[in-house]
Design a protein around this motif. Sequence first.
Motif, short mmCIF file in Angstrom:
data_model
loop_
_atom_site.label_atom_id
_atom_site.label_comp_id
_atom_site.label_asym_id
_atom_site.label_seq_id
_atom_site.Cartn_x
_atom_site.Cartn_y
_atom_site.Cartn_z
N GLU A 7 0.88 -1.17 0.00
CA GLU A 7 0.00 0.00 0.00
C GLU A 7 0.92 1.21 0.00
N ASP A 8 0.85 1.99 -1.07
CA ASP A 8 1.78 3.11 -1.22
C ASP A 8 1.03 4.41 -1.43
N ILE A 9 1.43 5.44 -0.69
CA ILE A 9 0.88 6.78 -0.90
C ILE A 9 1.54 7.34 -2.15
N ILE A 10 0.71 7.78 -3.09
CA ILE A 10 1.23 8.34 -4.33
C ILE A 10 1.50 9.83 -4.14
N TYR A 11 0.46 10.56 -3.76
CA TYR A 11 0.59 11.94 -3.30
C TYR A 11 -0.74 12.37 -2.72
N ASP A 12 -0.70 13.37 -1.86
CA ASP A 12 -1.89 13.82 -1.14
C ASP A 12 -2.57 12.62 -0.48
N ASP A 13 -3.85 12.44 -0.75
CA ASP A 13 -4.60 11.33 -0.16
C ASP A 13 -4.69 10.13 -1.09
N TYR A 14 -4.06 10.19 -2.23
CA TYR A 14 -4.15 9.09 -3.20
C TYR A 14 -3.11 8.03 -2.91
N LYS A 15 -3.53 6.77 -3.06
CA LYS A 15 -2.61 5.67 -2.84
C LYS A 15 -2.90 4.56 -3.84
N SER A 16 -1.97 3.65 -3.95
CA SER A 16 -2.19 2.42 -4.71
C SER A 16 -2.18 1.28 -3.71
N VAL A 17 -3.03 0.28 -3.95
CA VAL A 17 -3.10 -0.88 -3.08
C VAL A 17 -2.95 -2.12 -3.96
N GLU A 18 -1.90 -2.89 -3.69
CA GLU A 18 -1.63 -4.10 -4.46
C GLU A 18 -2.17 -5.30 -3.70
N VAL A 19 -3.05 -6.07 -4.36
CA VAL A 19 -3.63 -7.27 -3.76
C VAL A 19 -3.33 -8.47 -4.64
N ALA A 20 -3.32 -9.64 -4.01
CA ALA A 20 -3.05 -10.88 -4.74
C ALA A 20 -3.62 -12.06 -3.96
N PRO A 21 -3.80 -13.20 -4.61
CA PRO A 21 -4.31 -14.37 -3.90
C PRO A 21 -3.43 -14.78 -2.71
N SER A 22 -2.13 -14.54 -2.81
CA SER A 22 -1.21 -14.83 -1.71
C SER A 22 0.01 -13.92 -1.83
N LEU A 23 0.80 -13.84 -0.76
CA LEU A 23 1.99 -12.97 -0.79
C LEU A 23 3.01 -13.40 -1.82
#
Length: 126
Positions: free
Chosen positions: A33-49
């Motif tokens: 989960e990474d903050i891109i800027y301001d309140d925007y972020k990207s969230v990476e999900v997957a079936p497993s780590l």
Amino acid sequence: MIDGLKSVMLYVDNQEQSVAFWTKDLGFVIKSEDIIYDDYKSVEVAPSLDSQTSIVIFDKAFIREASPEVNLGTPSLMFQVKNLDELYADFKNKGIRCGDIVETPDGRVFNFSDDEENYFAVNEVK
């Protein structure tokens, strides 16, 4: 030469709701989960780590602002599972909208949708 597919970008109207769908309803894990800027972020999900391919969920508002040329349409994703009937029953019990199980030349398949009515499919591995 391309060696593989790392991730698929999924642009949604409600990022928090979408992350909850993929993690709570489908059982995916958050890889990052990474903050891109301001309140925007990207969230990476997957079936497993240790999954080699993941879905990175972005808020459409951010993409419209940062990259207005990007197509915001939902990618057509086909997942695979060993026990289609078990997954189908689990999804139905959780109230996830599912289409009927159908026979195709590649095996049995059903589709399902998230809370934003983005549709995805699952194919049974033989």
